[in-house]
Motif scaffolding. Structure first.
Motif, PDB file in Angstrom:
ATOM      1  N   GLY A 111      37.283  39.414 116.288  1.00  0.00           N
ATOM      2  CA  GLY A 111      38.498  39.783 116.927  1.00  0.00           C
ATOM      3  C   GLY A 111      39.311  38.876 117.537  1.00  0.00           C
ATOM      4  O   GLY A 111      40.221  38.673 117.324  1.00  0.00           O
ATOM      5  N   MET A 112      38.999  38.296 118.584  1.00  0.00           N
ATOM      6  CA  MET A 112      39.534  37.443 119.627  1.00  0.00           C
ATOM      7  C   MET A 112      38.800  36.435 119.887  1.00  0.00           C
ATOM      8  O   MET A 112      37.919  36.244 120.943  1.00  0.00           O
ATOM      9  N   LEU A 132      46.402  44.042 131.018  1.00  0.00           N
ATOM     10  CA  LEU A 132      46.343  43.729 129.436  1.00  0.00           C
ATOM     11  C   LEU A 132      45.379  43.787 129.061  1.00  0.00           C
ATOM     12  O   LEU A 132      44.201  43.105 129.599  1.00  0.00           O
ATOM     13  N   LEU A 133      44.904  44.636 128.132  1.00  0.00           N
ATOM     14  CA  LEU A 133      43.249  44.810 127.464  1.00  0.00           C
ATOM     15  C   LEU A 133      43.497  44.430 126.111  1.00  0.00           C
ATOM     16  O   LEU A 133      44.219  44.884 125.277  1.00  0.00           O
ATOM     17  N   GLY A 134      42.561  43.393 125.814  1.00  0.00           N
ATOM     18  CA  GLY A 134      42.501  42.873 124.501  1.00  0.00           C
ATOM     19  C   GLY A 134      41.511  43.526 123.655  1.00  0.00           C
ATOM     20  O   GLY A 134      40.305  42.754 123.594  1.00  0.00           O
ATOM     21  N   CYS A 135      41.864  44.685 123.422  1.00  0.00           N
ATOM     22  CA  CYS A 135      40.526  45.396 122.615  1.00  0.00           C
ATOM     23  C   CYS A 135      40.978  46.209 121.415  1.00  0.00           C
ATOM     24  O   CYS A 135      40.305  47.117 120.955  1.00  0.00           O
ATOM     25  N   CYS A 136      42.204  45.644 120.510  1.00  0.00           N
ATOM     26  CA  CYS A 136      42.713  46.278 119.548  1.00  0.00           C
ATOM     27  C   CYS A 136      41.533  46.116 118.366  1.00  0.00           C
ATOM     28  O   CYS A 136      41.923  47.011 117.654  1.00  0.00           O
ATOM     29  N   ASN A 137      40.740  45.324 118.496  1.00  0.00           N
ATOM     30  CA  ASN A 137      39.881  45.155 117.397  1.00  0.00           C
ATOM     31  C   ASN A 137      38.610  46.109 117.418  1.00  0.00           C
ATOM     32  O   ASN A 137      37.868  46.116 116.569  1.00  0.00           O
ATOM     33  N   ASP A 138      38.552  46.905 118.583  1.00  0.00           N
ATOM     34  CA  ASP A 138      37.116  47.496 118.841  1.00  0.00           C
ATOM     35  C   ASP A 138      37.628  48.940 119.037  1.00  0.00           C
ATOM     36  O   ASP A 138      37.924  49.222 119.973  1.00  0.00           O
ATOM     37  N   PHE A 146      49.809  36.846 122.587  1.00  0.00           N
ATOM     38  CA  PHE A 146      48.562  36.004 122.993  1.00  0.00           C
ATOM     39  C   PHE A 146      48.058  35.390 121.517  1.00  0.00           C
ATOM     40  O   PHE A 146      47.111  34.505 121.414  1.00  0.00           O
ATOM     41  N   GLU A 147      48.375  35.868 120.389  1.00  0.00           N
ATOM     42  CA  GLU A 147      47.962  35.552 119.084  1.00  0.00           C
ATOM     43  C   GLU A 147      47.812  34.144 118.790  1.00  0.00           C
ATOM     44  O   GLU A 147      46.852  33.590 118.356  1.00  0.00           O
ATOM     45  N   PRO A 148      48.921  33.333 119.255  1.00  0.00           N
ATOM     46  CA  PRO A 148      48.564  31.768 119.204  1.00  0.00           C
ATOM     47  C   PRO A 148      47.413  31.083 119.829  1.00  0.00           C
ATOM     48  O   PRO A 148      47.168  29.951 119.421  1.00  0.00           O
ATOM     49  N   LEU A 149      46.725  31.855 120.611  1.00  0.00           N
ATOM     50  CA  LEU A 149      45.535  31.042 121.364  1.00  0.00           C
ATOM     51  C   LEU A 149      44.321  31.443 120.657  1.00  0.00           C
ATOM     52  O   LEU A 149      43.219  30.781 121.055  1.00  0.00           O
ATOM     53  N   PHE A 150      44.433  32.417 119.629  1.00  0.00           N
ATOM     54  CA  PHE A 150      43.129  32.580 119.019  1.00  0.00           C
ATOM     55  C   PHE A 150      43.058  32.403 117.713  1.00  0.00           C
ATOM     56  O   PHE A 150      44.216  32.292 116.957  1.00  0.00           O
ATOM     57  N   GLN A 156      35.587  40.606 122.783  1.00  0.00           N
ATOM     58  CA  GLN A 156      34.864  40.134 121.581  1.00  0.00           C
ATOM     59  C   GLN A 156      33.547  39.827 121.889  1.00  0.00           C
ATOM     60  O   GLN A 156      33.306  39.382 123.013  1.00  0.00           O
ATOM     61  N   PRO A 157      32.667  39.798 120.908  1.00  0.00           N
ATOM     62  CA  PRO A 157      31.130  39.685 121.308  1.00  0.00           C
ATOM     63  C   PRO A 157      31.067  38.131 121.430  1.00  0.00           C
ATOM     64  O   PRO A 157      29.905  37.987 122.162  1.00  0.00           O
TER      65      PRO A 157
END
Length: 404
Positions: free
Chosen positions: A84-85, A203-209, A252-256, A282-283
């Motif tokens: 995910g991230m 801002l919550l980075g959980c779109c993949n979960d 934030f995508e360029p950071l990951f 992400q885990p």
């Protein structure tokens, strides 16, 4: 010539011979039929046993298929979250300096997003940002196992340290092994700070979960909260997350690490600290929570003189928190409600939220009657921790917890 008697006896003898043969034939037929019956019964028994064995084997095979599908789903879910991230290896491979740079860029992206909001944050360039990352550090190396650039464990450790050291309010916390360890921390942080009036944006980075859908769903219909939430993505966004309707930003995508999307396992679903928060889940780096206060530097709250009326916490016989009984004049409740006073400012401490739309000019402290009337109005809104199934231990919580 044979006499008539002799001929008669001859016929009788020959008839007896024929009848004897017929008897032997009947005996043979009976023996054959008996043998056939035995063989048929044995064959039926064998066939029945084989059919039962086949049925058992088919059931075992189906069970194995189900188990395999279950493990495949779990593996897909794990891979979906794993990919995910994950911070780009260009940061991690450079160890300490990479950690510094990642923290700089991450905080910079937070400020960039705050400036892009409508209306934008006027102090977006100076507001303090707090970042908390929860992860299983020992598992971080697996995220880079398939990359061309090898990232040694020592670089990962140094990156972790650099990211944490860069700013006083930035921390990378190792929660160790355990699927839900980081998730539990983030849920608790979200539940505690979502009700803080100083928390202006998250801002919550959980779109993949998709596992966070039940956590976020209660806030969808609450405009005062949903407007303060942005989901940050680092690749494809799961449809169930997108359907929640929260704002989503890809900055934030360029950071990951950019990875191809994985199909999520089947779902039955249709279709956090401080002023501003950022959570990346992400885990590997399970979550990053960044928050900022509304002033250029942290300013301690000045408690209201009579805020002690909020204490102590009261619990019923089974340990559940309940509200303190209040004796209020309904006419006073109506009057105080029309004043649109800031609950936090008049019941607890100075309101530090620059964008708060409620009134703060009315004299403090309130009289006991006014205080309880305003508290009565504030308690019409249920405690955010309670809404998320979390026990509220805040001895100055001014929201509702249930009937006495």
């Amino acid at each position: 010539m044979a006499t008539a008697v002799e001929e008669k006896n001859d016929y009788r003898r020959r008839f007896e011979e024929i009848r004897s043969v017929e008897n032997l034939r009947d005996v043979l037929v009976e023996e054959v039929l008996a043998k056939l019956s035995v063989v048929t019964s044995q064959l039926d028994a064998v066939t029945t046993e084989r059919a039962r064995e086949v049925s058992v084997l088919e059931a075992d095979l189906e069970s194995e298929k189900e188990a395999r599908r279950g493990w495949q789903d779990k593996a897909a879910s794990f891979r979906q979250r794993l990919l995910g991230m994950v911070f780009h290896e260009d940061f991690v491979s450079r160890g300490l300096q990479g950690g510094y740079d990642a923290a700089d860029k991450f905080v910079g992206k937070v400020r960039e997003h705050l400036s892009s909001l409508s209306p934008p944050f006027e102090d977006a360039k100076t507001v303090p940002i707090m970042v908390k990352a929860f992860a299983n550090r020992s598992g971080l190396a697996h995220a880079y196992a398939g990359n061309k650039k090898v990232v040694p464990p020592i670089s990962i450790n140094h990156f972790w340290i650099g990211f944490s050291r860069r700013y006083p309010l930035v921390d990378f916390v190792d929660v160790g092994l355990g699927k839900e360890e980081a998730d539990n921390k983030l849920r608790e942080v979200l539940a505690i700070y979502i009700g803080n009036p100083q928390c202006q944006h998250m801002l919550l980075g959980c779109c993949n979960d998709a596992g966070y859908v039940p956590v976020l769903r209660p806030y969808v219909a609450q405009a005062s909260i949903s407007e303060r939430i942005t989901l940050l993505s680092a690749g494809p966004v799961q449809a169930v997350m997108e359907n929640l309707g929260f704002r989503i930003t890809p900055i934030f995508e360029p950071l990951f690490i950019s990875r191809p999307p994985l199909r999520a396992p089947p779902s039955n679903l249709p279709g956090e600290n401080g002023s501003q928060s950022v959570k990346v889940t992400q885990p590997i780096v399970d979550s990053i929570l960044a928050s900022s206060s509304s002033s250029s530097s942290p300013v301690p709250e000045k408690p209201v003189k009579n805020c002690g009326r909020l204490r102590p916490i009261i619990r019923n016989g089974v340990g559940k928190r309940i509200d303190k009984p209040l004796s209020v004049d309904q006419k006073l409740v109506q009057t105080i409600s029309k004043r649109n006073l800031c609950y936090w400012h008049y019941l607890r401490a100075d309101c530090m939220t620059a964008s708060c739309s409620r009134k703060h000019e009315y004299p403090r402290p309130l009289s006991p009657g006014e205080y309880d009337a305003l508290w009565h109005v504030a308690r019409q809104g249920m405690c955010y921790r309670l809404r998320n199934g979390v026990d509220c231990t805040d001895d100055q919580c001014l929201y509702g917890h249930g009937l006495v």
